[in-house]
Scaffold this motif. Structure first.
Motif, PDB file in Angstrom:
ATOM      1  N   ALA A  96       6.072   4.517 -13.788  1.00  0.00           N
ATOM      2  CA  ALA A  96       5.306   3.332 -14.175  1.00  0.00           C
ATOM      3  C   ALA A  96       5.947   2.060 -13.648  1.00  0.00           C
ATOM      4  CB  ALA A  96       5.181   3.268 -15.696  1.00  0.00           C
ATOM      5  N   VAL A  97       7.279   1.997 -13.672  1.00  0.00           N
ATOM      6  CA  VAL A  97       7.974   0.812 -13.152  1.00  0.00           C
ATOM      7  C   VAL A  97       7.735   0.668 -11.657  1.00  0.00           C
ATOM      8  CG1 VAL A  97      10.227  -0.253 -12.818  1.00  0.00           C
ATOM      9  CG2 VAL A  97       9.710   0.916 -14.964  1.00  0.00           C
ATOM     10  N   ALA A  98       7.817   1.795 -10.915  1.00  0.00           N
ATOM     11  CA  ALA A  98       7.578   1.736  -9.466  1.00  0.00           C
ATOM     12  C   ALA A  98       6.151   1.300  -9.163  1.00  0.00           C
ATOM     13  CB  ALA A  98       7.854   3.098  -8.852  1.00  0.00           C
ATOM     14  N   ILE A  99       5.181   1.817  -9.915  1.00  0.00           N
ATOM     15  CA  ILE A  99       3.780   1.424  -9.701  1.00  0.00           C
ATOM     16  C   ILE A  99       3.602  -0.061  -9.980  1.00  0.00           C
ATOM     17  CG2 ILE A  99       1.429   1.721 -10.560  1.00  0.00           C
ATOM     18  CD1 ILE A  99       2.114   4.662 -11.031  1.00  0.00           C
ATOM     19  N   ARG A 100       4.215  -0.559 -11.055  1.00  0.00           N
ATOM     20  CA  ARG A 100       4.062  -1.970 -11.404  1.00  0.00           C
ATOM     21  C   ARG A 100       4.685  -2.875 -10.340  1.00  0.00           C
ATOM     22  NH1 ARG A 100       6.222  -1.637 -15.863  1.00  0.00           N
ATOM     23  NH2 ARG A 100       8.278  -2.540 -15.491  1.00  0.00           N
ATOM     24  N   LEU A 101       5.860  -2.504  -9.838  1.00  0.00           N
ATOM     25  CA  LEU A 101       6.505  -3.336  -8.817  1.00  0.00           C
ATOM     26  C   LEU A 101       5.688  -3.370  -7.529  1.00  0.00           C
ATOM     27  CD1 LEU A 101      10.252  -2.347  -9.276  1.00  0.00           C
ATOM     28  CD2 LEU A 101       9.149  -4.467  -9.957  1.00  0.00           C
ATOM     29  N   ASN A 102       5.139  -2.226  -7.117  1.00  0.00           N
ATOM     30  CA  ASN A 102       4.336  -2.196  -5.895  1.00  0.00           C
ATOM     31  C   ASN A 102       3.018  -2.917  -6.074  1.00  0.00           C
ATOM     32  OD1 ASN A 102       5.852  -0.539  -3.852  1.00  0.00           O
ATOM     33  ND2 ASN A 102       5.854   0.906  -5.539  1.00  0.00           N
ATOM     34  N   GLN A 103       2.420  -2.825  -7.258  1.00  0.00           N
ATOM     35  CA  GLN A 103       1.189  -3.567  -7.508  1.00  0.00           C
ATOM     36  C   GLN A 103       1.449  -5.055  -7.500  1.00  0.00           C
ATOM     37  OE1 GLN A 103      -0.343  -2.017 -11.178  1.00  0.00           O
ATOM     38  NE2 GLN A 103      -1.443  -0.330 -10.176  1.00  0.00           N
ATOM     39  N   THR A 104       2.613  -5.452  -8.011  1.00  0.00           N
ATOM     40  CA  THR A 104       2.961  -6.876  -7.983  1.00  0.00           C
ATOM     41  C   THR A 104       3.067  -7.384  -6.552  1.00  0.00           C
ATOM     42  OG1 THR A 104       4.168  -6.613 -10.046  1.00  0.00           O
ATOM     43  CG2 THR A 104       4.657  -8.575  -8.739  1.00  0.00           C
ATOM     44  N   ALA A 105       3.644  -6.553  -5.664  1.00  0.00           N
ATOM     45  CA  ALA A 105       3.763  -6.959  -4.257  1.00  0.00           C
ATOM     46  C   ALA A 105       2.402  -7.058  -3.586  1.00  0.00           C
ATOM     47  CB  ALA A 105       4.642  -5.969  -3.508  1.00  0.00           C
ATOM     48  N   LEU A 106       1.499  -6.137  -3.922  1.00  0.00           N
ATOM     49  CA  LEU A 106       0.173  -6.172  -3.309  1.00  0.00           C
ATOM     50  C   LEU A 106      -0.665  -7.313  -3.867  1.00  0.00           C
ATOM     51  CD1 LEU A 106      -0.660  -2.364  -3.212  1.00  0.00           C
ATOM     52  CD2 LEU A 106       0.038  -3.826  -1.326  1.00  0.00           C
ATOM     53  N   GLN A 107      -0.519  -7.601  -5.168  1.00  0.00           N
ATOM     54  CA  GLN A 107      -1.293  -8.680  -5.767  1.00  0.00           C
ATOM     55  C   GLN A 107      -0.822 -10.041  -5.308  1.00  0.00           C
ATOM     56  OE1 GLN A 107      -0.884  -7.977  -9.931  1.00  0.00           O
ATOM     57  NE2 GLN A 107      -2.329  -6.256  -9.961  1.00  0.00           N
ATOM     58  N   ALA A 108       0.336 -10.050  -4.657  1.00  0.00           N
ATOM     59  CA  ALA A 108       0.853 -11.338  -4.180  1.00  0.00           C
ATOM     60  C   ALA A 108       0.015 -11.935  -3.075  1.00  0.00           C
ATOM     61  CB  ALA A 108       2.292 -11.171  -3.686  1.00  0.00           C
ATOM     62  N   VAL A 109      -0.956 -11.170  -2.563  1.00  0.00           N
ATOM     63  CA  VAL A 109      -1.838 -11.722  -1.531  1.00  0.00           C
ATOM     64  C   VAL A 109      -2.705 -12.828  -2.102  1.00  0.00           C
ATOM     65  CG1 VAL A 109      -3.478 -11.111   0.251  1.00  0.00           C
ATOM     66  CG2 VAL A 109      -1.870  -9.426  -0.591  1.00  0.00           C
ATOM     67  N   THR A 110      -3.058 -12.746  -3.400  1.00  0.00           N
ATOM     68  CA  THR A 110      -3.873 -13.764  -4.036  1.00  0.00           C
ATOM     69  C   THR A 110      -3.028 -14.999  -4.280  1.00  0.00           C
ATOM     70  OG1 THR A 110      -5.078 -12.016  -5.141  1.00  0.00           O
ATOM     71  CG2 THR A 110      -5.356 -14.257  -6.001  1.00  0.00           C
ATOM     72  N   PRO A 111      -3.485 -16.201  -3.877  1.00  0.00           N
ATOM     73  CA  PRO A 111      -2.669 -17.405  -4.055  1.00  0.00           C
ATOM     74  C   PRO A 111      -2.340 -17.641  -5.524  1.00  0.00           C
ATOM     75  CG  PRO A 111      -4.481 -17.838  -2.557  1.00  0.00           C
ATOM     76  CD  PRO A 111      -4.732 -16.494  -3.168  1.00  0.00           C
ATOM     77  N   ILE A 112      -1.072 -17.828  -5.840  1.00  0.00           N
ATOM     78  CA  ILE A 112      -0.637 -18.166  -7.191  1.00  0.00           C
ATOM     79  C   ILE A 112       0.358 -19.305  -7.095  1.00  0.00           C
ATOM     80  CG2 ILE A 112      -0.955 -15.855  -8.116  1.00  0.00           C
ATOM     81  CD1 ILE A 112       1.976 -15.348  -7.722  1.00  0.00           C
ATOM     82  N   THR A 113       0.537 -20.034  -8.185  1.00  0.00           N
ATOM     83  CA  THR A 113       1.444 -21.188  -8.192  1.00  0.00           C
ATOM     84  C   THR A 113       2.442 -21.097  -9.323  1.00  0.00           C
ATOM     85  OG1 THR A 113      -0.152 -22.378  -9.555  1.00  0.00           O
ATOM     86  CG2 THR A 113      -0.295 -22.686  -7.166  1.00  0.00           C
TER      87      THR A 113
END
Length: 635
Positions: A361-378
């Motif tokens: 679950a930790v590995a999935i969450r970290l990789n999803q965080t990297a992929l979701q980083a495509v969406t602009p956030i501030t």
């Protein structure tokens, strides 16, 4: 009847050392059974020979007994015939049919395994730079054919060994049953003594043989169906690197196993590649050669780094580097999918995810965080509230007042910092020879790639020298350098792009911080790759969570008369705050060089080496690094 251990047909294609180890147990059992069968056959043939001798002796005796001639001779002859049919013949058939079949299949399996190893070695030597599609296709077909041949021979061999576990029980019992039955019928005088006890025993033994025969037929049918299903798979199972364009890659692996080619250094300049079975266990990478009972430790993966490399014109190579920066081992996978999954698995293990309660679950969450980083956030903008050693010298009014106001409460949008769709450059490092040619004109290039003593005379005159080991992650054009948020946003977009496009390769360099410039030096040739004047560095900062990330913004003039802003992102072996402290100190030296008294006061706070150079100590770099506000106010 006790259960019989079997070889799993599903593991025939993987051909792992564990399967080979279990196979060796079956092969040793078959060899022992062959020796025992030969000895048993010799004993039975002696019994049969003795019975024939008894027939001849009885025939001689019957001539003297007249009336009993035909009866005794017929009785012993019938006994000899029955012993030949029920005792000797089954064991001969078992030896000539079953044991010979297993021995033949063993030789075929060995030949198929050798052909597969030769085909894989030929495939691994395919060049990457001068790639020939025709040759590559032929070699891939050869590997697929060899792998399919090995799979078929291993399935047949495994089936024969599994069936042997049943047949050997019948082969050992049938001769004994036949011998006992014929002896009972022959020795009529012992019929009363043997009939009750032996009849029940022989009846139960016969029932057991029949039940084993039924189980064998059912198991043979089951193995035949399973063999057909396993052989009806798609060609992609046998062909390495079948789906090169878009392979399905699992990036959440916390353990991995499979065959890899290990690069071994055999001399000063010569190397060799060995195909071995590798697997991860906890935070360790282990290797198990064929025939070995257990694996041996190759590399501790905790806090290590892994990246794809070019090695000896071979494809799909990656290198594991120890936490201290020393070069580790170089491995080669057989396909792009295997290469990237090994890199992802080692990256996950190096973060010590396996120590958590739910590592998957930790590995999935970290990789999803990297992929979701495509969406602009501030959200990273809030991190500037903490002490971040960044620098902004663009506003001349701030320089005169020697004070810098605090960051505004409002966080700028991502579009205000970087234009959406801005391309990212993942490798700006020029080769050493190319850089020398561009900067030396027609001067002769040193054949050893070393720079002359007077190539960079400003280094000798610099009051500050500090060296860091860094790896370049990427660079991109930015719209502003008024805030450190532009560096945080560039870090986010560069890391997200690397994760999405599966870019793991990074160029390692030595970052030399002086009181005049930032210089990137090739660690092998000691030749400068890139140079950034400190006066052009308008912003620099370290990431607040991943302390090894560091970046800076450079303002460069353009040929059109304007200026361009570019952000450069690096990963360091040490904390990024230490690099920021060194850069901040260099800019302070530039500011106070015009005032000798201020320069002397500043240098009193920095240690002096034996050769008169000022360097940073670890406790100073870690102890309250000076940021934007502190840098200019103290200057």
């Amino acid at each position: 009847m006790p259960s019989v251990d079997k070889l799993l047909l599903e593991e025939a294609l993987q051909d792992s050392p564990q399967t080979r180890s279990l196979l060796s147990v079956f092969e040793e059992d078959a060899g022992t059974l062959t020796v025992y069968t030969n000895e048993l056959l010799q004993a039975m043939q002696r019994v049969y020979g003795a019975q024939n001798e008894m027939c001849l002796a009885t025939q001689q005796l019957s001539k003297q007994l007249l009336a009993y001639e035909k009866q005794l001779n017929a009785l012993h002859t019938e006994l000899a015939k029955q012993l030949a049919d029920t005792m000797v013949l089954p064991i001969i058939q078992f030896r000539e049919k079953d044991l010979t079949e297993v021995s033949t299949l063993k030789d075929l399996f060995g030949l198929a395994s050798d052909d597969h190893d030769l085909a894989m070695a030929k495939y691994s030597r395919l060049p990457k730079k001068k790639e020939n599609e025709k040759v590559k296709a032929e070699v891939r077909k050869e590997v697929a054919a060899a792998r399919q041949k090995q799979h078929l021979s291993s399935l047949q061999y495994y089936c024969a060994l599994n069936a042997l576990q049943y047949r050997k029980q019948m082969a050992m019992m049938e001769p004994m049953i036949g011998f006992a039955r014929e002896q009972i019928h022959f020795f009529k005088k012992g019929a009363e003594m043997f009939s009750r006890s032996m009849d029940s025993f022989l009846s139960s033994a016969t029932d057991m043989v029949q039940s084993i025969q039924v189980e064998l037929e059912a198991e043979a049918e089951k193995m035949r169906v399973s063999q057909q299903e396993l052989l009806s798979v798609d060609e992609s199972v046998y062909t390495p690197d079948f789906d090169v364009a878009a392979p399905e890659i699992n990036r959440n692996l916390i353990q991995k196993a499979g065959y890899l080619n290990l690069r071994n250094k055999t001399g000063l300049v010569s190397t060799s590649w060995e195909r071995l079975y590798f697997f991860t266990q906890g935070g360790n990478l282990l290797c198990q050669p064929r025939g070995a009972v257990a694996g041996g430790l190759i590399q501790d993966l905790d806090n290590c780094s892994v990246m794809a490399v070019d090695c000896e014109d071979r494809r799909y190579c990656f290198q594991i580097t120890a936490p201290n920066g020393k070069s580790g081992i170089i491995l080669q996978a057989e396909s792009r999918k295997e290469n990237e999954e090994w890199i992802c698995a080692i990256n996950n293990i190096s973060r010590q995810i396996y120590l958590t309660e739910d590592p998957e679950a930790v590995a999935i969450r970290l990789n999803q965080t990297a992929l979701q980083a495509v969406t602009p956030i501030t959200s990273l903008g809030k991190k500037q509230e903490s002490s971040s050693p960044s620098q902004n010298l663009k506003n001349p009014e701030l320089e005169n007042d020697k004070t810098v106001p605090r960051a505004a409460a409002e966080v700028p949008e991502a579009e205000e910092l970087i234009t959406p769709g801005t391309p990212i450059q993942f490798d700006i490092m020029l080769p050493a020879t190319e850089f020398l040619d561009q900067n030396r004109g027609s001067r002769r290039t040193n054949p050893f790639g070393e720079s002359e003593d007077d190539s960079f005379p400003e280094v000798e005159d610099s009051l500050l020298q500090q060296m860091f080991i860094v790896r370049f992650l990427g660079s991109m054009a930015v719209k502003t350098d008024s805030t450190a948020e532009v560096i945080y946003e560039a870090m986010r977009q560069v890391l997200a792009a690397r994760a999405i496009h599966n870019i793991f390769r990074m160029t390692e360099s030595h970052l030399l911080v002086t009181s005049q410039a930032l210089r990137l030096i090739d660690p092998q040739t000691q030749v400068s790759r890139a140079n950034f004047e400190l006066t052009s560095v308008t912003q620099f900062a370290a990431h607040q969570e991943n302390r090894r990330l560091f970046g800076f913004v450079v303002r460069m003039p353009e040929s059109t008369g304007g200026e361009s802003l570019s952000a450069y992102i690096f990963e360091s072996n040490s904390e990024g705050e230490k690099i920021c402290y060194a850069v901040n100190l260099g800019k302070e030296i530039i500011e106070v060089q015009k005032d000798p008294e201020a320069l002397a006061q500043l240098m009193l706070s920095v240690p002096l080496t034996n050769d008169g150079k000022y360097v940073l100590l670890t406790d100073q770099a870690e102890g309250s690094p000076r940021g934007n506000q502190g840098a200019e106010s103290e200057a």
